[in-house]
Scaffold this active site. Structure first.
Site, PDB file in Angstrom:
ATOM      1  N   ASN B  79     -10.573  44.630  52.709  1.00 27.78           N
ATOM      2  CA  ASN B  79     -11.450  43.543  53.148  1.00 27.78           C
ATOM      3  C   ASN B  79     -12.203  43.872  54.435  1.00 27.78           C
ATOM      4  O   ASN B  79     -12.811  43.004  55.043  1.00 27.78           O
ATOM      5  CB  ASN B  79     -10.642  42.259  53.331  1.00 27.78           C
ATOM      6  CG  ASN B  79      -9.814  41.940  52.101  1.00 27.78           C
ATOM      7  OD1 ASN B  79      -8.608  42.167  52.095  1.00 27.78           O
ATOM      8  ND2 ASN B  79     -10.487  41.496  51.057  1.00 27.78           N
ATOM      9  N   ILE B  86     -15.638  42.243  58.642  1.00 25.83           N
ATOM     10  CA  ILE B  86     -14.437  41.649  58.055  1.00 25.83           C
ATOM     11  C   ILE B  86     -14.811  40.568  57.051  1.00 25.83           C
ATOM     12  O   ILE B  86     -15.666  39.716  57.333  1.00 25.83           O
ATOM     13  CB  ILE B  86     -13.555  41.004  59.158  1.00 25.83           C
ATOM     14  CG1 ILE B  86     -13.285  42.027  60.264  1.00 25.83           C
ATOM     15  CG2 ILE B  86     -12.259  40.471  58.581  1.00 25.83           C
ATOM     16  CD1 ILE B  86     -12.822  41.402  61.552  1.00 25.83           C
ATOM     17  N   CYS B  87     -14.171  40.608  55.885  1.00 27.68           N
ATOM     18  CA  CYS B  87     -14.384  39.548  54.906  1.00 27.68           C
ATOM     19  C   CYS B  87     -13.237  38.559  55.018  1.00 27.68           C
ATOM     20  O   CYS B  87     -12.135  38.821  54.577  1.00 27.68           O
ATOM     21  CB  CYS B  87     -14.434  40.136  53.500  1.00 27.68           C
ATOM     22  SG  CYS B  87     -14.578  38.887  52.244  1.00 27.68           S
ATOM     23  N   LEU B  88     -13.504  37.421  55.654  1.00 24.02           N
ATOM     24  CA  LEU B  88     -12.445  36.443  55.891  1.00 24.02           C
ATOM     25  C   LEU B  88     -13.082  35.057  55.816  1.00 24.02           C
ATOM     26  O   LEU B  88     -14.078  34.797  56.484  1.00 24.02           O
ATOM     27  CB  LEU B  88     -11.839  36.709  57.279  1.00 24.02           C
ATOM     28  CG  LEU B  88     -10.612  35.890  57.658  1.00 24.02           C
ATOM     29  CD1 LEU B  88      -9.464  36.178  56.708  1.00 24.02           C
ATOM     30  CD2 LEU B  88     -10.190  36.222  59.082  1.00 24.02           C
TER      31      LEU B  88
END
Lengths: 530, 153
Positions: B79, B86-88
């Site tokens: 991620n 960042i993929c959040l």
């Protein structure tokens, strides 16, 4: 020809008369023969009417209206305030059934994409879950939230505190100061364009901000934008509604044609802003070609037309392996780089048969040469066929652009004509009418070529091509007349009006014919209609 | 530059007074909205023992919009992409103004402990993760040792 013209023009004037009577003064548009009878509905309905019901009523009407053409569909045009009114009406209706306040009902309806029946069913079956998934608590009906001051409060967003701080929380209890709440809504609405599902600012809270809470917190400008966004979601959610795609147009059009009917009907609608577009795909009016062919054609033209033109003009194919070859210099003795076949560029025959007459091909009658040319001709045929249709399509597109320039000049011409001949403004309206007709017919003609490209050869196609030819000739005649200098225009008035009427009539005939056959599935296409 | 909002002042104070274990965030002297961040790799994860450096920036409309966070240390994670982005969800659609720098950094630390290859940002890493998880974890450990080693002091 004259007699036919007369016949048609008298027919037309009857049509015009019929339309004039039901279309209230509509600046010049009334003379336009294509203005559909179904427009009447948009002229007569009232703000309070629920448009769902309207359509039902209209479709139950006698199926054959004498002045409705086969290529026309029923539609209504709505302005934003009417769309809003219709939402309010539905909300009020469902609100009384579910015994929920209107602002909660609105959220429920949006959550269900305005499907009343499904909402009511689901709510009756499991009310708690429905409310929860829509972003409402179960206590939505009791004492509405207020702005209050609370002792010892500290806002989690700005960290301000003090006894004078105004605070707000929805029933979920996530309390923030009014400034932060307002700022939050401002960001959501103005920056993110969100309206139907603005959630509570609290972390992981799914509660949706309702319109009543919003009214407490924000001013008029934001409120207007909020309503606008809600209306936008409403139109997007409703299958039967579609925004007019014209720039700056605020109207939405309602039409009952569904996606799966599109292979059988081309639903061109006419927005009150004057724009004609296809309800199925939102592109500009593309009658008589159905949406799927239009899509296919546009894609093909985007990919192919220039390349195909170049290939056709600059290359030949190897008579043996059919590789496309560009001759970029040198003599006529060609050796295919792929299959090593040696041939003459001029006659396409085998080089070995050329004997000693090199560089001077005079061997047209030779057998191998003519066979090779036959084969070549065949493989080029499909390309040529495409280019045939494409060039005519592109030509009309171009001419329509030029005609549009003429149209822009028409007004000036009309003024000149008035001053030079002493004709009144009403007397010179025929120029405007003619230019309208011209543009509309060109638009139709353009798409007839895309349509024809996909037609299989049979009798129907031939009839279609005859119709196409008639319309084309009529249009060219009128177009030519339009270019005449001012001093001649006065004398041509009657002739021009006749020609205009004839063009319109030919267009209607062609469109009626294609629409009827499309409806009955009579056309044979060389591709599958999806 | 306009005065620093009370909210940011308070958050900064609290970060230095009651630091979160395994996480540090220190603002730059010349730009109090720009933070140098370090996060310890969570135990029992491939990143254990590593020290990861990040940068964090609070945009003008913070806290209405989420902070911008990026890894500076190279990391092998489905991620997190090569540029450290960042993929959040809480950094994007699920941001709430009630969240804080500390909660965001905790979420990032949790993401290190629980990679989610089904919602990937670095497609190649996610692919490797799904095809052969133990090998991917091994690579992640190697990268941690190579790039995220603690300075020996």
């Amino acid at each position: 020809m004259d007699s036919e013209d007369d016949f048609n023009s008298s027919q037309m004037s009857e049509d015009d008369f019929a339309q004039d009577s039901d279309v209230e003064i509509d600046e010049g548009k009334d003379a336009e023969s294509a203005r559909s009878s179904s427009c009447d509905a948009s002229d007569t309905w009232t703000v309070d009417s629920d448009f769902d019901d309207d359509v039902g009523f209209e479709s139950q009407d006698k199926d054959i209206k004498p002045n409705k053409h086969a290529y026309e569909v029923d539609f209504n045009v709505f302005e934003p305030s009417q769309i809003q009114a219709s939402q309010h009406k539905q909300i009020a209706e469902v609100s009384s059934i579910l015994v929920q306040p209107p602002e909660a009902t609105a959220i429920l309806l949006r959550h269900m994409r305005w499907n009343k029946e499904r909402l009511i069913d689901q709510y009756m079956e499991k009310p708690e879950e429905t409310l929860e998934s829509a972003g409402l608590g179960q206590d939505a009906a009791t004492n509405p939230p207020k702005i209050t001051k609370i002792q010892g409060f500290c806002c989690d967003i700005c960290c301000e505190d003090g006894p004078e701080l105004d605070t707000f929380a929805m029933r979920c209890g996530h309390r923030f100061c009014v400034d932060c709440y307002r700022q939050y809504l401002y960001t959501k609405i103005k920056d993110e364009g969100e309206a139907a599902r603005i959630r509570c600012p609290g972390d992981k809270c799914n509660r949706v901000v309702d319109s009543k809470s919003l009214d407490l917190l924000v001013g008029d400008d934001l409120h207007d934008r909020y309503q606008e966004l809600l209306t936008r979601t409403y139109v997007d959610d409703k299958e039967k509604l579609r925004w007019c795609p014209a720039p700056n147009c605020v109207y939405a059009v309602e039409c009952a044609v569904k996606d799966r009917e599109l292979p059988r009907v081309v639903p061109t609608v006419h927005c009150d802003c004057g724009h004609y577009f296809c309800f199925g795909c939102s592109l500009n009016d593309h009658q008589p070609a159905p949406c799927s062919l239009v899509k296919r054609w546009l894609k093909k033209c985007e990919d192919d037309s220039e390349t195909a033109n170049w290939i056709s003009a600059n290359t030949k194919e190897c008579p043996k392996c059919h590789s496309t070859i560009e001759k970029n210099g040198g003599c006529n003795h060609m050796t295919c780089r792929k299959c090593r076949n040696e041939f003459c560029w001029m006659c396409m025959g085998l080089w070995s048969e050329h004997g000693t007459s090199w560089y001077n091909c005079n061997r047209f009658e030779e057998k191998s040469g003519s066979e090779a040319r036959d084969a070549q001709a065949k493989s080029r045929q499909s390309l040529e066929r495409y280019l045939h249709y494409y060039n005519r399509y592109a030509n009309h597109e171009q001419s329509a652009k030029l005609d549009k320039d003429i149209y822009l000049k028409t007004e000036k011409k009309m003024q000149q004509l008035q001053s030079s001949t002493g004709m009144s403004w009403i007397e010179v309206q025929y120029l405007d009418t003619a230019s309208h007709a011209l543009q509309q017919c060109r638009q139709t003609l353009k798409w007839t070529y895309a349509f024809a490209y996909y037609l299989a050869r049979n009798n129907l196609t031939e009839i279609f091509e005859d119709n196409q030819k008639d319309l084309e000739m009529a249009v060219e005649n009128l177009s030519e007349m339009f270019e005449k200098p001012i001093d001649q225009l006065q004398g041509l008035k009657v002739d021009m009006m006749d020609k205009t009427a004839y063009c319109n009539k030919r267009r209607i005939i062609l469109l009626n014919d294609t629409a009827e056959n499309l409806k009955q599935g009579n056309w044979e296409f060389n591709v599958a209609l999806s | 530059m306009a005065a620093l909002p009370k909210r940011i002042v308070k958050e900064t104070e609290r970060l230095s007074k009651e630091p979160v274990p395994g996480i540090s965030a220190v603002p730059h002297d010349d730009n109090l909205r720009y933070f140098d961040v370090t996060i310890d790799g969570p135990s029992q994860s491939p990143y254990e023992g590593g020290l990861f450096r990040l940068e964090l920036f609070l945009p003008d409309d913070y806290p209405m919009t989420p902070p911008k966070v990026r890894f500076l240390t190279k990391i092998y994670h489905p991620n997190i992409d090569r540029l450290g982005r960042i993929c959040l969800d809480v950094l994007k659609s699920n941001w709430s103004p009630a969240l804080q720098i500390r909660t965001i950094l905790l979420s990032i630390q949790a993401l290190l402990g629980a990679p989610n290859p089904d919602d990937p940002l670095a497609n190649d890493v996610a692919q490797a993760w799904k095809e052969d998880q133990s090998k991917a974890i091994e690579t992640a450990k190697q990268w941690t040792a190579q790039h995220a080693a603690r300075p020996t002091a």
